[in-house]
Write a protein that holds these residues in place. Structure first.
Motif, PDB file in Angstrom:
ATOM      1  N   ARG A  19     -16.643 -29.254  -4.337  1.00 29.61           N
ATOM      2  CA  ARG A  19     -15.587 -29.617  -5.132  1.00 29.61           C
ATOM      3  C   ARG A  19     -15.479 -31.000  -5.953  1.00 29.61           C
ATOM      4  NH1 ARG A  19      -9.911 -31.359  -2.098  1.00 29.61           N
ATOM      5  NH2 ARG A  19      -8.865 -32.653  -3.818  1.00 29.61           N
ATOM      6  N   PHE A  61     -17.593 -30.418  -9.061  1.00 25.83           N
ATOM      7  CA  PHE A  61     -16.602 -29.814 -10.001  1.00 25.83           C
ATOM      8  C   PHE A  61     -15.715 -30.589 -10.537  1.00 25.83           C
ATOM      9  CE2 PHE A  61     -13.336 -27.291 -10.867  1.00 25.83           C
ATOM     10  CZ  PHE A  61     -13.683 -26.123 -11.720  1.00 25.83           C
ATOM     11  N   GLU A  62     -14.983 -31.374  -9.584  1.00 29.32           N
ATOM     12  CA  GLU A  62     -14.025 -32.179 -10.443  1.00 29.32           C
ATOM     13  C   GLU A  62     -14.384 -33.147 -11.316  1.00 29.32           C
ATOM     14  OE1 GLU A  62     -11.382 -33.716  -7.312  1.00 29.32           O
ATOM     15  OE2 GLU A  62     -10.407 -31.904  -6.794  1.00 29.32           O
ATOM     16  N   ALA A 102     -14.073 -30.314 -14.188  1.00 28.45           N
ATOM     17  CA  ALA A 102     -12.536 -30.480 -14.515  1.00 28.45           C
ATOM     18  C   ALA A 102     -12.091 -31.660 -15.220  1.00 28.45           C
ATOM     19  CB  ALA A 102     -12.025 -30.500 -13.015  1.00 28.45           C
ATOM     20  N   CYS A 135      -7.216 -32.233 -12.018  1.00 30.66           N
ATOM     21  CA  CYS A 135      -8.676 -31.696 -11.529  1.00 30.66           C
ATOM     22  C   CYS A 135      -8.589 -30.947 -10.203  1.00 30.66           C
ATOM     23  CB  CYS A 135      -9.442 -33.099 -11.234  1.00 30.66           C
ATOM     24  SG  CYS A 135      -9.963 -34.002 -12.843  1.00 30.66           S
ATOM     25  N   GLU A 136      -7.615 -31.400  -9.277  1.00 31.81           N
ATOM     26  CA  GLU A 136      -7.509 -30.774  -7.949  1.00 31.81           C
ATOM     27  C   GLU A 136      -7.070 -29.471  -8.114  1.00 31.81           C
ATOM     28  OE1 GLU A 136      -3.979 -31.117  -4.630  1.00 31.81           O
ATOM     29  OE2 GLU A 136      -5.103 -33.027  -4.840  1.00 31.81           O
ATOM     30  N   TRP A 177      -9.632 -27.289  -9.557  1.00 28.81           N
ATOM     31  CA  TRP A 177     -10.701 -26.784  -8.368  1.00 28.81           C
ATOM     32  C   TRP A 177      -9.922 -25.603  -7.495  1.00 28.81           C
ATOM     33  CZ3 TRP A 177     -14.830 -25.873  -5.948  1.00 28.81           C
ATOM     34  CH2 TRP A 177     -14.927 -25.676  -4.756  1.00 28.81           C
ATOM     35  N   ARG A 178      -8.760 -25.841  -6.948  1.00 26.09           N
ATOM     36  CA  ARG A 178      -8.046 -24.786  -6.330  1.00 26.09           C
ATOM     37  C   ARG A 178      -7.982 -23.550  -7.218  1.00 26.09           C
ATOM     38  NH1 ARG A 178      -4.032 -27.598  -2.153  1.00 26.09           N
ATOM     39  NH2 ARG A 178      -5.114 -29.376  -1.602  1.00 26.09           N
ATOM     40  N   THR A 197      -9.975 -22.213  -9.691  1.00 26.18           N
ATOM     41  CA  THR A 197     -11.331 -21.836  -9.672  1.00 26.18           C
ATOM     42  C   THR A 197     -11.852 -20.981  -8.256  1.00 26.18           C
ATOM     43  OG1 THR A 197     -11.950 -23.361 -11.179  1.00 26.18           O
ATOM     44  CG2 THR A 197     -13.699 -21.987  -9.963  1.00 26.18           C
ATOM     45  N   PHE A 198     -11.479 -21.657  -7.169  1.00 28.34           N
ATOM     46  CA  PHE A 198     -11.801 -21.036  -5.924  1.00 28.34           C
ATOM     47  C   PHE A 198     -11.164 -19.940  -5.559  1.00 28.34           C
ATOM     48  CE2 PHE A 198     -11.339 -20.178  -1.523  1.00 28.34           C
ATOM     49  CZ  PHE A 198     -12.776 -20.197  -0.930  1.00 28.34           C
ATOM     50  N   ASP A 256      -6.270 -35.753  -0.043  1.00 28.89           N
ATOM     51  CA  ASP A 256      -5.474 -35.204  -1.322  1.00 28.89           C
ATOM     52  C   ASP A 256      -4.181 -35.859  -1.596  1.00 28.89           C
ATOM     53  OD1 ASP A 256      -7.797 -33.606  -1.930  1.00 28.89           O
ATOM     54  OD2 ASP A 256      -6.850 -31.872  -0.804  1.00 28.89           O
TER      55      ASP A 256
END
Length: 387
Positions: free
Chosen positions: A52, A55-56, A60, A133-134, A137-138, A140-141, A199
């Motif tokens: 993560r 990725f961010e 992202a 960005c957060e 990521w979520r 995408t998952f 977060d």
């Protein structure tokens, strides 16, 4: 310790009559879920968290900058040693008496001091770039795991007939695809459990933390007792709404309001249909009635069903917030301030700046609980900066 574990995993509590843990040991002919498998979730959760971060930063963030997402955080309060001392050492929310005292001491009007404290609280909040960005990521998952779940489940008989969840239970061999699906989902929610403390924090932190605990507990116990078939249905059902939820947030951060409105309405429909319609009629029906008809009663059923009902209560709470936001948007042409917004709005600005008449979505998720726990919840906001 051995005695405590033996007492906790009492076969008469967790398994149907005349079934022992020895009966569920893996053999060369068939593999069954083993409690030791769940240890894989901890290193994998750490790996997911590291993925993560990468990725961010490398995917992202460039995407956000390319989409012109605002990189700066909220406006900073002007430096003031006296107010800063009060803010850090005494209170971040001064009462009327303290405001009047500070007003006399600084020769400021009360409204200016209120504005200073509001800006000071807000400047510790994350920027829109960080929130984008957060969410990416979520998104995408959830998109990946939901797609994987659909591809896996469409080949299984229990997707079309929930009674198949109990056919041959508990002697149902563990398929490699199901094992992977479960461990990845559990690892992701373990990562959320810990990353929630770093977060973006919102006012319903406690509710979401409870939700994550219920989710991890359900995934863990359903795996150990081989209730994995109904578990996969629950996981996939919850992931569906979360995909749209995170997409709506990203569109809002990009200031694509028409797309954000459309995705919000889509999310509201998917969430309410899946959590208030399909979930009780499909999941709760089979765990409360079909499982009892097939296997009779044993104590662990009460544990699982209580946890599943707790999830349904959370679904009702979040659905209420969604319907409330949608109703206000439709009936008044605007949405009331988001009660769980992570950026405070200025009452001064609200007096001079007209409120947006578009529908905004402030949404967060995370749980099997959700098995995803939903992880999903939402209320309306007055401006994009409030998400």
């Amino acid at each position: 310790m051995a005695g405590i574990l033996a007492w906790f995993w009492n076969e008469r509590f967790w398994l149907p009559h005349n079934v022992t843990w020895a009966d569920l040991q893996s053999t060369e002919e068939a593999a069954f879920p083993q409690a030791e498998d769940l240890y894989l979730a901890f290193p994998l959760a750490f790996c997911i968290f590291m993925i993560r971060l990468l990725f961010e930063r490398f995917i992202a963030k460039p995407c956000a900058l390319g989409l012109k997402v605002q990189a700066n955080g909220p406006q900073k309060a002007q430096p003031n040693a006296i107010l800063e001392k009060v803010f850090t050492a005494i209170t971040k929310h001064p009462d009327e008496k303290r405001l009047e005292g500070l007003s006399k001491q600084l020769d400021w009007d009360v409204r200016s001091i209120q504005r200073w404290f509001r800006q000071r609280r807000n400047q510790e909040k994350p920027s829109t770039l960080t929130k984008f960005c957060e969410s990416m990521w979520r998104f995408t998952f959830y998109l990946y795991i939901f797609t994987y779940g659909v591809r896996f489940l469409k080949k299984t008989p229990w997707l079309w007939n929930t009674r198949q969840c109990w056919n041959g239970y508990p002697y149902q061999p563990l398929m490699p695809d199901l094992h992977y699906y479960y461990i990845v989902e559990l690892s992701f929610y373990w990562s959320l459990m810990f990353s929630q403390f770093i977060d973006i924090k919102r006012k319903d932190f406690g509710i979401m933390f409870t939700h994550h605990i219920v989710t991890v507990t359900l995934i863990t116990f359903s795996y150990v007792t081989n209730l994995t078939r109904v578990g996969t249905l629950t996981l996939c059902l919850h992931d569906a709404a979360d995909v749209v939820l995170e997409a709506a947030k990203m569109a809002n951060y990009c200031k694509c309001q028409k797309l954000s409105d459309l995705l919000f309405l889509t999310f509201a429909i998917v969430f309410i249909v899946s959590r208030l319609g399909i979930y009780p009629l499909w999941i709760l029906n089979t765990t409360l009635f079909e499982l009892y008809e097939a296997l009779g009663n044993f104590p662990a059923l009460w544990v699982f069903n209580v946890l599943l009902v707790i999830l349904q209560i959370l679904h009702c709470f979040w659905s209420y917030l969604i319907i409330k936001a949608a109703y206000k948007a439709i009936s008044k042409g605007k949405v009331a301030k988001d009660d769980r917004s992570d950026i405070e709005s200025s009452s001064d600005e609200e007096e001079t700046v007209p409120r947006s008449k578009t529908l905004h979505s402030t949404i967060t998720t995370n749980g099997t609980g959700d098995a995803n726990g939903t992880n999903g919840y939402l209320t309306g906001g007055t401006c994009s900066e409030e998400y």
